[in-house]
Design a protein around this motif. Structure first.
Motif, PDB file in Angstrom:
ATOM      1  N   ARG A 147      50.748  39.554  28.228  1.00 52.73           N
ATOM      2  CA  ARG A 147      51.618  38.419  27.878  1.00 52.73           C
ATOM      3  C   ARG A 147      51.495  37.335  28.937  1.00 52.73           C
ATOM      4  O   ARG A 147      51.309  37.625  30.124  1.00 52.73           O
ATOM      5  N   MET A 148      51.648  36.094  28.532  1.00 53.07           N
ATOM      6  CA  MET A 148      51.494  34.987  29.477  1.00 53.07           C
ATOM      7  C   MET A 148      52.458  35.152  30.655  1.00 53.07           C
ATOM      8  O   MET A 148      52.121  34.830  31.789  1.00 53.07           O
ATOM      9  N   SER A 149      53.649  35.660  30.369  1.00 49.38           N
ATOM     10  CA  SER A 149      54.652  35.759  31.439  1.00 49.38           C
ATOM     11  C   SER A 149      54.371  36.937  32.380  1.00 49.38           C
ATOM     12  O   SER A 149      54.991  37.036  33.440  1.00 49.38           O
ATOM     13  N   ASP A 150      53.454  37.813  32.007  1.00 47.92           N
ATOM     14  CA  ASP A 150      53.164  38.965  32.877  1.00 47.92           C
ATOM     15  C   ASP A 150      51.927  38.755  33.755  1.00 47.92           C
ATOM     16  O   ASP A 150      51.487  39.673  34.441  1.00 47.92           O
ATOM     17  N   ARG A 151      51.382  37.580  33.723  1.00 46.13           N
ATOM     18  CA  ARG A 151      50.092  37.381  34.401  1.00 46.13           C
ATOM     19  C   ARG A 151      50.256  36.944  35.859  1.00 46.13           C
ATOM     20  O   ARG A 151      51.219  36.261  36.202  1.00 46.13           O
ATOM     21  N   HIS A 152      49.256  37.312  36.665  1.00 37.77           N
ATOM     22  CA  HIS A 152      49.116  36.776  38.024  1.00 37.77           C
ATOM     23  C   HIS A 152      47.690  36.232  38.104  1.00 37.77           C
ATOM     24  O   HIS A 152      46.782  36.901  38.588  1.00 37.77           O
ATOM     25  N   ASP A 153      47.547  35.036  37.580  1.00 40.27           N
ATOM     26  CA  ASP A 153      46.199  34.499  37.343  1.00 40.27           C
ATOM     27  C   ASP A 153      45.784  33.556  38.481  1.00 40.27           C
ATOM     28  O   ASP A 153      46.301  32.437  38.593  1.00 40.27           O
ATOM     29  N   PRO A 154      44.844  33.958  39.307  1.00 37.02           N
ATOM     30  CA  PRO A 154      44.448  33.110  40.447  1.00 37.02           C
ATOM     31  C   PRO A 154      43.739  31.827  40.007  1.00 37.02           C
ATOM     32  O   PRO A 154      43.701  30.858  40.758  1.00 37.02           O
ATOM     33  N   MET A 155      43.224  31.816  38.764  1.00 38.11           N
ATOM     34  CA  MET A 155      42.583  30.583  38.284  1.00 38.11           C
ATOM     35  C   MET A 155      43.594  29.456  38.130  1.00 38.11           C
ATOM     36  O   MET A 155      43.261  28.284  38.308  1.00 38.11           O
ATOM     37  N   LEU A 156      44.827  29.831  37.798  1.00 38.58           N
ATOM     38  CA  LEU A 156      45.858  28.794  37.667  1.00 38.58           C
ATOM     39  C   LEU A 156      46.178  28.201  39.034  1.00 38.58           C
ATOM     40  O   LEU A 156      46.337  26.983  39.176  1.00 38.58           O
ATOM     41  N   THR A 157      46.277  29.064  40.017  1.00 41.49           N
ATOM     42  CA  THR A 157      46.563  28.560  41.371  1.00 41.49           C
ATOM     43  C   THR A 157      45.411  27.671  41.832  1.00 41.49           C
ATOM     44  O   THR A 157      45.614  26.607  42.429  1.00 41.49           O
ATOM     45  N   LEU A 158      44.211  28.138  41.517  1.00 39.91           N
ATOM     46  CA  LEU A 158      43.026  27.353  41.898  1.00 39.91           C
ATOM     47  C   LEU A 158      43.065  25.979  41.212  1.00 39.91           C
ATOM     48  O   LEU A 158      42.884  24.938  41.858  1.00 39.91           O
ATOM     49  N   ALA A 159      43.331  25.983  39.918  1.00 32.49           N
ATOM     50  CA  ALA A 159      43.312  24.722  39.164  1.00 32.49           C
ATOM     51  C   ALA A 159      44.349  23.745  39.719  1.00 32.49           C
ATOM     52  O   ALA A 159      44.070  22.549  39.892  1.00 32.49           O
ATOM     53  N   HIS A 160      45.546  24.241  40.013  1.00 32.81           N
ATOM     54  CA  HIS A 160      46.573  23.356  40.569  1.00 32.81           C
ATOM     55  C   HIS A 160      46.180  22.847  41.949  1.00 32.81           C
ATOM     56  O   HIS A 160      46.519  21.723  42.326  1.00 32.81           O
ATOM     57  N   THR A 161      45.460  23.672  42.700  1.00 33.71           N
ATOM     58  CA  THR A 161      45.015  23.246  44.032  1.00 33.71           C
ATOM     59  C   THR A 161      43.997  22.111  43.908  1.00 33.71           C
ATOM     60  O   THR A 161      44.031  21.137  44.668  1.00 33.71           O
ATOM     61  N   VAL A 162      43.104  22.225  42.942  1.00 34.85           N
ATOM     62  CA  VAL A 162      42.109  21.159  42.733  1.00 34.85           C
ATOM     63  C   VAL A 162      42.817  19.852  42.370  1.00 34.85           C
ATOM     64  O   VAL A 162      42.496  18.784  42.909  1.00 34.85           O
TER      65      VAL A 162
END
Ligand code: GLV
Ligand code: MN
Ligand code: MN
Ligand code: MN
Length: 401
Positions: free
Chosen positions: A230-245
């Motif tokens: 589920r979207m709410s259960d994820r720990h997705d490092p790509m999201l952190t990466l994307a926000h950092t960019v």
């Protein structure tokens, strides 16, 4: 120098490392391609009766006159490229140095001090991650023990790579005697923007190089199934990466600086898996060191904040940095006056910038009509390049008096 003569030497180097698909170049240090470039340099130097020498850090020198004589005038640049880079960034300075020797000889100039053409190693840092590595090792700006441990993308250590080509890893490191023998250094380079084109000037002189840093961000999350988690259960490092960019882009715009994430690495790198880990390399440059520091702090902080939201971890590592360089010495002043050329700063790093802390150094830029660099569309006309050779020879003649 006729455009035909420039083109003839230029074309002799052109096939080496050219990749068929996009017309760009892959010339990474200590690979077979690099060795072929080095062989080309040695042959051209020997054809000119120059004395060839490889220093302890793998930089190549071609001497006109006794290297041990009076303090020398040195010109040159580098032969390595970024992956799929253009033809001119680096090689133009080396080719121009060799041709300037021809021009000086034809003018009947006998230098009163030794003159050398140099080709520095791993200027782009494209293989081992640290730009200007050859000149930094020479000047003592980079620790040789650390350098030996640097790895390329295949995991090959720099120490292994140089051993394979017969360079002694034990001898890597500062070379103060060599530096002390240099009175002046001039690097001719293709311009990496369109400033000269805009003012219709074929040649410019560098005033300064912006400070520059490379930072690695490692994001750790939790690998999982793309279809069932589920979207709410994820720990997705790509999201952190994307926000950092995005944070880097925003901060750079705000501060009038430049920030780029041009390299990422994702594991396991599968379409149907949430990534477990991701890394991104930030290249940041600004007009002054305070601005650069602030920019990187902001990006780091924003990455940490976003990591809290994503339930991931972030680690930032500074991989290399270069201080601001002002080309404010006598050689640079002479270059601007003698060549009657416009003066401009640059955001690109160069061996001349590394040397400038130790040696009176200057840079000449040749107009680049596309303004593109680090990409196949990088350009310069044969006529401008031939003029660059003449101007370089004018300056070297003055410096060698
Ligand atoms: C090297 O060319 C750099 O400025 O990144
Ligand atoms: Mn370059
Ligand atoms: Mn470059
Ligand atoms: Mn560079």
């Amino acid at each position: 120098m006729s455009t035909e003569r420039f083109a003839a030497l230029w074309e002799s180097l052109s096939p080496i490392g050219k990749v068929g698909d996009d017309g760009g170049y892959i010339r990474q240090s200590w690979t077979d391609t690099d060795l072929a470039c080095r062989e080309w340099f040695v042959e051209e130097a020997l054809d000119r009766d120059l004395e060839v020498e490889i220093d302890r850090n793998g930089n190549l020198w071609a001497w006109w006159g006794e290297p041990e004589g009076d303090r020398a005038v040195v010109t040159g640049s580098h032969l390595d490229s970024v992956p799929h880079g253009g033809a001119y960034d680096g090689p133009l300075g080396v080719v121009s140095g060799l041709l300037a020797v021809d021009v000086l000889r034809e003018r009947g100039v006998t230098p009163a001090r030794p003159l050398a053409v140099v080709a520095f190693t791993e200027e782009e840092g494209a293989r081992f991650g640290v730009p200007c590595l050859g000149s930094r090792l020479l000047t003592g700006a980079f620790d040789p023990a650390k350098a030996l441990q640097l790895r390329d993308r295949e995991g090959v250590r720099l120490g292994e790579a140089i051993s394979r080509v017969g360079l002694d890893p034990e001898r890597l490191g500062p070379d103060p005697e060599r530096l002390a023998r240099i009175a002046a250094f001039v690097e001719l380079h293709v311009e990496q923007g369109r400033a000269l084109d805009h003012i219709d000037a074929p040649i410019g002189v560098a005033s300064a190089i912006w400070p520059h840093g490379r930072y690695r961000f490692d994001f750790t999350g939790e690998g999982n199934h793309a279809g069932t988690t589920r979207m709410s259960d994820r720990h997705d490092p790509m999201l952190t990466l994307a926000h950092t960019v995005l944070a880097a882009e925003e901060a750079a715009r705000l501060h009038g600086a430049h920030a780029t994430v041009g390299r990422v690495d994702v594991a396991p790198n599968a379409t149907n898996a949430i990534a477990a880990r991701a890394s991104a390399w930030l290249d940041a440059r600004a007009a002054d060191e305070d601005t650069l520091r602030r920019l990187v702090e902001v990006v780091h902080q924003r990455a940490e904040e976003r990591a809290l939201t994503d339930g991931t971890l972030v680690k930032m590592t500074a991989e290399s940095s270069t201080s601001e360089v002002a080309f404010a010495g006598e050689v640079s002043r002479l270059a601007a006056l003698e060549l009657n050329a416009p003066v401009l700063p640059t955001g690109a790093g160069h061996d001349a910038g590394v040397l400038a802390g130790h040696v009176d150094a200057a840079m000449l830029f040749v107009r680049n009509p596309t303004g593109i660099s680090h990409a196949p569309q990088e350009s310069a006309s044969d006529a401008d390049c031939a003029m660059g050779v003449e101007k370089l020879a004018d300056l070297l003649a003055r410096l060698c008096q």
